[in-house]
Motif scaffolding. Structure first.
Motif, PDB file in Angstrom:
ATOM      1  N   VAL A 117     -31.208   6.994  28.508  1.00 44.77           N
ATOM      2  CA  VAL A 117     -31.922   7.793  27.509  1.00 44.77           C
ATOM      3  C   VAL A 117     -30.968   8.080  26.357  1.00 44.77           C
ATOM      4  O   VAL A 117     -29.934   8.703  26.538  1.00 44.77           O
ATOM      5  CB  VAL A 117     -32.447   9.120  28.120  1.00 44.77           C
ATOM      6  N   LEU A 166     -36.208  17.659  36.828  1.00 40.62           N
ATOM      7  CA  LEU A 166     -35.869  16.458  36.065  1.00 40.62           C
ATOM      8  C   LEU A 166     -35.225  16.888  34.748  1.00 40.62           C
ATOM      9  O   LEU A 166     -35.734  17.766  34.065  1.00 40.62           O
ATOM     10  CB  LEU A 166     -37.153  15.657  35.791  1.00 40.62           C
ATOM     11  N   VAL A 174     -29.721  12.426  31.129  1.00 40.77           N
ATOM     12  CA  VAL A 174     -31.140  12.629  30.826  1.00 40.77           C
ATOM     13  C   VAL A 174     -31.939  11.618  31.644  1.00 40.77           C
ATOM     14  O   VAL A 174     -31.585  10.440  31.718  1.00 40.77           O
ATOM     15  CB  VAL A 174     -31.394  12.455  29.316  1.00 40.77           C
ATOM     16  N   GLU A 184     -26.134   9.903  28.247  1.00 43.73           N
ATOM     17  CA  GLU A 184     -27.225   8.926  28.375  1.00 43.73           C
ATOM     18  C   GLU A 184     -27.669   8.753  29.817  1.00 43.73           C
ATOM     19  O   GLU A 184     -28.816   8.422  30.085  1.00 43.73           O
ATOM     20  CB  GLU A 184     -26.809   7.520  27.875  1.00 43.73           C
ATOM     21  N   LEU A 214     -39.542  15.094  25.166  1.00 45.88           N
ATOM     22  CA  LEU A 214     -39.492  15.621  26.531  1.00 45.88           C
ATOM     23  C   LEU A 214     -40.572  14.974  27.388  1.00 45.88           C
ATOM     24  O   LEU A 214     -40.333  14.571  28.523  1.00 45.88           O
ATOM     25  CB  LEU A 214     -39.675  17.145  26.520  1.00 45.88           C
ATOM     26  N   ARG A 215     -41.760  14.854  26.771  1.00 46.26           N
ATOM     27  CA  ARG A 215     -42.869  14.258  27.540  1.00 46.26           C
ATOM     28  C   ARG A 215     -42.583  12.804  27.846  1.00 46.26           C
ATOM     29  O   ARG A 215     -42.895  12.307  28.919  1.00 46.26           O
ATOM     30  CB  ARG A 215     -44.180  14.388  26.756  1.00 46.26           C
ATOM     31  N   ILE A 223     -45.765  21.175  27.907  1.00 41.01           N
ATOM     32  CA  ILE A 223     -45.094  21.042  29.202  1.00 41.01           C
ATOM     33  C   ILE A 223     -44.391  22.349  29.500  1.00 41.01           C
ATOM     34  O   ILE A 223     -43.818  22.970  28.604  1.00 41.01           O
ATOM     35  CB  ILE A 223     -43.977  19.970  29.208  1.00 41.01           C
ATOM     36  N   VAL A 269     -39.727  11.379  28.378  1.00 40.84           N
ATOM     37  CA  VAL A 269     -38.796  11.281  29.508  1.00 40.84           C
ATOM     38  C   VAL A 269     -39.541  11.490  30.818  1.00 40.84           C
ATOM     39  O   VAL A 269     -39.400  10.723  31.776  1.00 40.84           O
ATOM     40  CB  VAL A 269     -37.658  12.327  29.379  1.00 40.84           C
ATOM     41  N   GLN A 270     -40.351  12.544  30.807  1.00 44.55           N
ATOM     42  CA  GLN A 270     -41.103  12.862  32.028  1.00 44.55           C
ATOM     43  C   GLN A 270     -42.018  11.697  32.437  1.00 44.55           C
ATOM     44  O   GLN A 270     -42.045  11.297  33.600  1.00 44.55           O
ATOM     45  CB  GLN A 270     -41.960  14.097  31.749  1.00 44.55           C
ATOM     46  N   LEU A 297     -34.657  16.651  31.138  1.00 43.00           N
ATOM     47  CA  LEU A 297     -35.329  16.034  29.995  1.00 43.00           C
ATOM     48  C   LEU A 297     -34.415  15.987  28.780  1.00 43.00           C
ATOM     49  O   LEU A 297     -34.615  15.196  27.876  1.00 43.00           O
ATOM     50  CB  LEU A 297     -36.591  16.840  29.652  1.00 43.00           C
ATOM     51  N   LYS A 302     -40.179   8.502  33.701  1.00 41.66           N
ATOM     52  CA  LYS A 302     -39.643   8.706  35.048  1.00 41.66           C
ATOM     53  C   LYS A 302     -40.758   8.646  36.098  1.00 41.66           C
ATOM     54  O   LYS A 302     -40.606   8.040  37.157  1.00 41.66           O
ATOM     55  CB  LYS A 302     -38.945  10.077  35.141  1.00 41.66           C
TER      56      LYS A 302
END
Lengths: 547, 96
Positions: B45, A89, A109, A106, B23-24, A165, B26-27, A91, B30
């Protein structure tokens, strides 16, 4: 409230509750206004840091922090960067990656990286992401942009632990340009053969001036291996006006569509004299009409230049010696005049005073001496005029009325015309771009010629003019004895006379002077004549525009 | 699962470059949307570092912010979206 329950409200109690509520509302309104003010201050940029409560106490977040420079670097760098999680994915992606993939960032991401992979490659890429063995990986692969363009890239993956992460940072370098050049350079054995055999120095440069190919003779001209060096550092070129001729100029010329053709430049070499080379250059375009670079041809013409210069030097030497000769002729004719004049005068005195005192033989000797001395004097006069013809003032800028020049000439010749009973008439003549002295000399020599080589009839001379090829053709016709066609060319040479000295007086210089004057003005002079039918002299001169 | 007959979810997530919470976020968004909405959503985004001008338009004051434009009322969710129940509720994916 249950049914049947009676409502009993104490009015006082109610009033107190209302008052309390009103106070609370007012308090809340104040707090709300305060909160809105705070938000407004943050939103309008009145603060430059925020305080955020965390498990380890308050943390300060500067709004324009030290990471600003790094952010800019990542955003503006030439390489694409993306941050992926282990499932692929996306990010984060920088702008460059967006433009590489021809996709707005846009919409990149939050999507999956595999969208940019060919279907048969996504599995191996997924394996690459989850391969925990190595934290750094490099691959070359082909991505597929939104419009279907295949983009060869070099991808460098780096596993990072960010904020709890597991992420993978990828730096992606677009190789299309490089591949393009490689393809261009690889373009067949033929071009290599041409380059190696060409007598000219042929150099192929890319759009930044780097030498991609060079012919044998280019290497020889440079005196070293020049592949992959910058063109400007190898060949220092100057125009004849000492302007720098560099790749920027070659390439901009190529962009403007005007390649250079046989442009003479100087190739500077350290410790040696410069070489003169002819430079030609033409642009190389890609299929997509991008400027890939230039093919530059340099032809060393130093040797040719040297022989041209030698020739010019010889011409100069010749000119100089001609000048010296003219000077000599002038000095001789000028300096000899005085002694000859004395010989003439004294021999004439001798003739006058002693003609009857000596015998016939002596008289004859004296007569010959006088005649020879007079002829010599006339000869020197003409020679002087001839040598001065070349020295006289430059071409006249203003126009001269030829009718006036003819009239002045006739005044000078008045006595001789009267003696020979000659008539001279003329058509209207044009204005000519010549010196008056020169035009008078022309008329005088040609008319005198007509008087001198006269037949039995009284001389008749006619002067006319007509336009010819942007010049004026003047015509002086006489009714004299005429000239045998076999001599028509010779008569304009110096000292050319067709008749023995006794019958027709003259130096043989007059027509040579005419020839020289006409040549000076870029015109020509010739004669049309037959024995016994008179002579027609023609000459052309520049003048007022032809009608 | 969200019923496909209803209108698509229109979502915009504001993030700030590669900060951990961005980043988190977005994760998380999704994961939740893929699970609940399958393909029936549009997510944009916006990286505020790339387009600072867009902050004012949507009146964003904190990053990350997720804005739900449709269906129903506009709803803002601030933070890294790790509190899943709250996110579902905000997106209207739970019965009230």
């Amino acid at each position: 409230m249950k049914p049947g329950e009676t409502i009993s409200i104490n009015t006082d109690e109610l009033l107190v509750r209302i008052a309390t509520d009103e106070a609370r509302i007012a308090e809340l309104q104040t707090r709300l206004a305060e909160a809105e003010d705070t938000l407004q201050a943050i939103r309008t940029g009145e603060v430059d840091a925020l305080v955020v409560s965390g498990p380890d106490g308050d943390q300060i977040f500067a709004l324009e922090g030290a990471d600003h420079a790094y952010r800019l670097l990542v955003e503006e760098m030439q390489e694409g960067t993306v941050t992926l999680d282990q499932q692929g994915l996306i990010l984060y992606a920088n702008r460059q990656f967006g433009s590489m993939m021809r996709t707005p960032v846009e919409t990149i991401v939050g999507s999956r990286f595999e969208r940019f992979l060919a279907a048969d490659r996504s599995d191996s890429f997924a394996a690459l992401l989850t391969d925990g063995e190595n934290t750094r990986k490099r691959r070359e692969l082909t991505l597929i942009a939104a419009d279907g363009t295949r983009v060869p890239v070099h991808i460098s993956l780096n596993c990072l632990q960010t904020g709890g992460i597991q992420t993978i940072c990828a730096v992606i370098t677009d190789l299309s340009e490089q591949r393009h050049y490689e393809a261009m350079v690889k373009d067949g054995e033929l071009s290599r053969l041409i380059l190696d055999q060409a007598a000219e120095a042929i150099i192929v440069i890319d759009a930044r001036g780097k030498i991609l190919r060079a012919s044998e003779s280019a290497q020889k001209l440079a005196g070293r291996n020049i592949l992959f060096q910058h063109f400007d550092s190898v060949f220092q070129l100057r125009s004849p006006e000492h302007e720098v001729v560099d790749t920027a100029r070659l390439l901009s010329g190529a962009v403007a569509g005007s390649g250079l053709k046989s442009f003479e430049v100087r190739l500077l070499r350290s410790g040696r004299p410069y070489s003169t080379v002819l430079l030609s250059s033409g642009p190389l375009w890609s299929a997509a009409h991008e400027l890939l670079g230039c093919a530059v041809t340099l032809t060393d013409i130093s040797e040719r230049k040297v022989s041209e210069e030698a020739l010019a030097r010889q011409a100069q030497a010749l000119e100089r010696s001609n000048g010296d000769l003219r000077q000599f002729a002038y000095a001789v004719s000028h300096d000899l005049r005085e002694p000859i004049r004395i010989v003439t005068i004294y021999s004439q005195l001798l003739e006058k005073k002693y003609k009857t005192h000596l015998d016939d033989q002596a008289d004859g000797y004296i007569q010959h001496t006088v005649q020879a001395a007079l002829r010599l004097e006339a000869l020197l006069d003409d020679l002087l005029v001839y040598t001065q013809t070349a020295e006289s003032p430059q071409d006249a800028d203003s126009l001269l009325d030829a009718n006036l020049a003819l009239a002045n000439t006739l005044t000078v010749l008045e006595t001789r015309l009267a003696e020979s009973g000659a008539t001279v008439d003329s058509d209207p003549l044009p204005a000519l771009r010549v010196d008056e002295v020169h035009l008078q000399q022309l008329f005088q020599n040609l008319i005198a010629n007509g008087l001198k080589y006269r037949g039995d009839a009284a001389p008749r001379i006619h002067v006319s003019a007509q336009p010819e090829n942007g010049m004026w053709k003047l015509h002086v016709a006489d009714n004299g004895i005429g000239i045998d066609p076999q001599y028509h060319k010779q008569i304009f040479g110096l000292f050319k006379r067709l008749h023995a000295g006794d019958k027709y007086a003259g130096s043989g210089i007059g027509l040579a002077i005419c020839h020289k004057i006409v040549e000076r003005y870029g015109g020509r002079i010739w004669v049309e004549s037959e024995i016994g039918k008179g002579s027609s002299f023609y000459f052309t001169l520049p003048g007022a525009p032809n009608p | 699962m969200w019923k496909p007959t209803e209108s698509r979810h229109k979502l915009r997530l504001y993030v700030a470059g590669t900060t951990p919470k961005s980043l988190r976020a977005v994760q998380n968004v999704k994961r939740i949307c893929d699970a609940e909405l399958a393909n029936h959503y549009d997510l944009e985004v916006v990286d505020v570092y790339k387009e600072p001008g867009r902050l004012a338009r949507d009146q964003v004051i904190a990053i990350p912010t997720l804005i739900k434009f449709a269906p129903g009322e506009i709803k803002r969710l601030i933070g890294d979206l790790s509190r899943e129940e709250q996110v579902r509720k905000g997106l209207g994916l739970l019965a009230a």
